[in-house]
Enzyme design. Structure first.
Site, PDB file in Angstrom:
ATOM      1  N   GLU A  57       0.843  -0.766   0.361  1.00 17.93           N
ATOM      2  CA  GLU A  57      -0.273  -0.295  -0.014  1.00 17.93           C
ATOM      3  C   GLU A  57       1.455   1.228   0.420  1.00 17.93           C
ATOM      4  O   GLU A  57       0.660   2.109   0.953  1.00 17.93           O
ATOM      5  CB  GLU A  57      -1.075   0.317   1.137  1.00 17.93           C
ATOM      6  CG  GLU A  57      -2.011  -1.126   1.254  1.00 17.93           C
ATOM      7  CD  GLU A  57      -2.783  -0.563   2.185  1.00 17.93           C
ATOM      8  OE1 GLU A  57      -2.881  -0.816   3.045  1.00 17.93           O
ATOM      9  OE2 GLU A  57      -4.002  -1.648   1.564  1.00 17.93           O
ATOM     10  N   GLU A  73      -5.415  -8.545  -1.238  1.00 14.28           N
ATOM     11  CA  GLU A  73      -6.168  -7.518  -0.238  1.00 14.28           C
ATOM     12  C   GLU A  73      -7.627  -7.951   0.008  1.00 14.28           C
ATOM     13  O   GLU A  73      -8.252  -7.168  -0.927  1.00 14.28           O
ATOM     14  CB  GLU A  73      -5.130  -7.505   0.913  1.00 14.28           C
ATOM     15  CG  GLU A  73      -4.598  -7.727   1.657  1.00 14.28           C
ATOM     16  CD  GLU A  73      -3.629  -6.045   2.733  1.00 14.28           C
ATOM     17  OE1 GLU A  73      -4.589  -6.013   3.128  1.00 14.28           O
ATOM     18  OE2 GLU A  73      -2.259  -6.287   3.046  1.00 14.28           O
TER      19      GLU A  73
HETATM   20  C1  BG6 Z   1      -4.355  -3.059   4.431  1.00  9.01           C
HETATM   21  C2  BG6 Z   1      -3.080  -3.426   5.508  1.00  9.01           C
HETATM   22  O1  BG6 Z   1      -4.376  -2.359   4.344  1.00  9.01           O
HETATM   23  O2  BG6 Z   1      -5.556  -3.486   5.507  1.00  9.01           O
HETATM   24  C3  BG6 Z   1      -3.285  -4.228   6.642  1.00  9.01           C
HETATM   25  O3  BG6 Z   1      -2.210  -3.862   4.440  1.00  9.01           O
HETATM   26  C4  BG6 Z   1      -4.257  -4.412   7.595  1.00  9.01           C
HETATM   27  O4  BG6 Z   1      -2.106  -4.711   6.763  1.00  9.01           O
HETATM   28  C5  BG6 Z   1      -5.894  -4.789   6.543  1.00  9.01           C
HETATM   29  O5  BG6 Z   1      -3.999  -5.442   7.977  1.00  9.01           O
HETATM   30  C6  BG6 Z   1      -6.919  -4.644   7.497  1.00  9.01           C
HETATM   31  O6  BG6 Z   1      -6.731  -3.250   8.126  1.00  9.01           O
HETATM   32  P1  BG6 Z   1      -7.033  -3.425  10.217  1.00  9.01           P
HETATM   33  O7  BG6 Z   1      -6.805  -2.359  10.563  1.00  9.01           O
HETATM   34  O8  BG6 Z   1      -8.208  -4.353  10.026  1.00  9.01           O
HETATM   35  O9  BG6 Z   1      -6.087  -5.005  10.353  1.00  9.01           O
END
Ligand code: BG6
Length: 487
Positions: A191, A387
């Protein structure tokens, strides 16, 4: 929906990151990273992410003195460092074709500027990648996922210093040399666009070191430029040293809709979408977009670029685009009168057509289809969703089962939209869910914000057995993979 098939060889799998999973923050020579400074923040107000994620000099000083991990959950993660064989066996059982992991820079170069790498750190990842290969799971490896060495923040002003380019490229080269026979797919920075959402975590910029917001903004753009160069040089070396290797950029896809057909709303939404494309424009097309260069000019943002930088960006572009997708946003000229929602560290106007997760993130499967099509039409490069997932509270029934139907529902709807995008001609290489096993949340450092198909018995303060168990979604995802998305 009719049966639309996913391409043969589609890389189904899951994703985690070193800083949220490994734990073992101070053993086998590992140095301290920006993640080890992140405090447990269970009460974050999603309408004000930016201020609450702020890390200042005092926070750094205090956390460096603290030797415990109770309120620093990323220091313990889920102890993947010691459980990885058991976890890989479970991923294998689900039929994973790929696993996205990251390397902690601080295991290889504890402070970032050492002459020689830490052999114990190198060995850990060598064994991890061998274990994946032995289980026929293709590793997808991120070189930097929110965990740069804290030493470089304290002694070099983070990525604002050009020296970090050399240090990172050296680190990347050590990894490519060592793992050239084990890893073919690489991502440079997780990101990379998050630089303005949390400059401390992404590029080690502590805003209070700067006279005002404008100066901090200049510093962040400078740091970003250095990451772009480091990423391009790493890509160059990877291609030289690893035959058939593929390097991707990684961005947060933050799709923005206009609230109405009022042209003013449309212009606002277009501005946000265009800003979101800046990072892929540089890493895929190899040059800064004109609107950003104009912005620099008009605002006296003098980003220092060395002679040759333009050529480096142009020449060493990425092979594919990877991205995270969690939600869509809405822009409105009447934003101040509207209800707000947040997610992924951004705050926007509530979309009345979409449900929200327990953490207030707007769930929008169709937005994933729109994103895939937009990205593919703009760049004509293979895409990889690295993701996507939903953070939720899971309940353990008396018999030990976890019936996470909400998670199954979330994935089902997103997979349908991916299939439709593929059917419309989008080239999609793979999908790695976030996170395939419960890990510590990036934004709040909570363990109770769970994303996995696999439950980990640990609470927010680190109590628990760390035992792993299969949720209902585990069996569901196994079937999806087995049928290549048809079932
Ligand atoms: C993304 C990141 O922005 O979101 C991850 O690359 C992160 O590292 C994921 O875990 C989800 O966000 P969160 O805050 O719910 O863990």
């Amino acid at each position: 929906m009719g049966k639309i098939s996913f391409p043969k060889g589609f890389l189904w799998g899951g994703a985690i990151a070193a800083n949220q999973a490994e734990g073992a923050w101070n053993i086998d020579g590992k140095g301290m990273s920006v993640a080890d400074v992140a405090m447990y923040k269970p009460h974050i107000d999603i309408k004000d992410y930016v201020n609450q994620w702020y890390v200042g000099l005092k926070d750094i000083e205090n956390s460096m003195k603290a030797k415990e991990d109770t309120y620093y959950p990323k220091r313990r993660g889920i102890d993947f460092y010691h459980h990885y064989k058991e976890d890989i066996a479970l991923f294998k059982e689900m039929g994973f074709k790929t696993l996205r992991v990251s390397i902690a820079w601080t295991r290889i170069f504890p402070n970032g500027n050492e002459e020689k790498p830490n052999e114990k750190g190198l060995q850990f990842y060598e064994e991890l990648f061998k274990e994946l290969r032995a289980n026929n799971i293709e590793p997808l490896v991120t070189l930097s996922h929110y965990e740069m060495p804290i030493y470089l923040v304290n002694h070099y002003d983070g990525w604002v210093s050009r020296e970090l380019v050399d240090m990172f490229v050296k680190y990347a080269k050590v990894c490519f040399d060592r793992y050239k026979d084990l890893v073919k797919y690489w991502l440079t920075f997780n990101e990379i666009d998050s630089v303005f959402r949390h400059p401390f975590t992404t590029v080690g910029v502590v805003e209070e070191k700067y006279a005002n917001k404008k100066e901090a903004e200049k510093a962040i753009y400078q740091a970003l430029h250095h990451q772009f160069i480091a990423s391009a040089l790493a890509t160059q070396y990877c291609h030289e040293i690893i035959p058939n290797s593929q390097v991707g950029c990684m961005v947060t896809k933050t799709l923005t809709y206009p609230e109405t057909c009022n042209p003013d709303d449309i212009i606002l939404a277009q501005r946000d979408n265009r800003n979101n494309f800046v990072y892929t424009d540089v890493q895929v097309l190899g040059e800064y977009p004109r609107h950003l260069l104009n912005y620099f000019n008009k605002n006296n943002i003098d980003v220092k670029m060395n002679e040759g930088d333009e050529a480096i960006l142009k020449q060493y572009t990425v092979d594919f685009i990877s991205f995270s997708y969690y939600m869509s946003m809405v822009q409105s000229i009447n934003a101040e009168n509207r209800e707000k929602v947040g997610g992924n560290l951004v705050t926007g106007v509530k979309n009345p057509y979409l449900p929200i997760s327990e953490w207030g993130w707007q769930v929008d499967p169709k937005g994933l289809r729109v994103s895939l099509i937009d990205l593919y039409d703009r760049y004509r490069k293979p895409l990889w969703i690295v993701e996507n997932g939903i953070g939720a509270y899971d309940k353990i029934e008396e018999d030990g089962s976890i019936n996470d139907d909400y998670r199954i529902e979330y994935f089902r709807k997103h997979f349908e939209q991916i299939a439709l995008a593929i059917d419309e001609g989008v080239e999609c290489m793979g999908y790695t869910s976030w996170a395939c096993i419960d890990i510590v949340s990036a934004s709040t450092s909570q363990m109770s914000k769970r994303y996995g198909f696999i439950y980990v018995d640990a609470d927010d303060l680190g109590n628990g057995t760390y035992k792993r168990s299969r949720k209902k979604s585990f069996y569901w995802y196994k079937n999806v993979i087995k049928s290549n998305g048809l079932d």
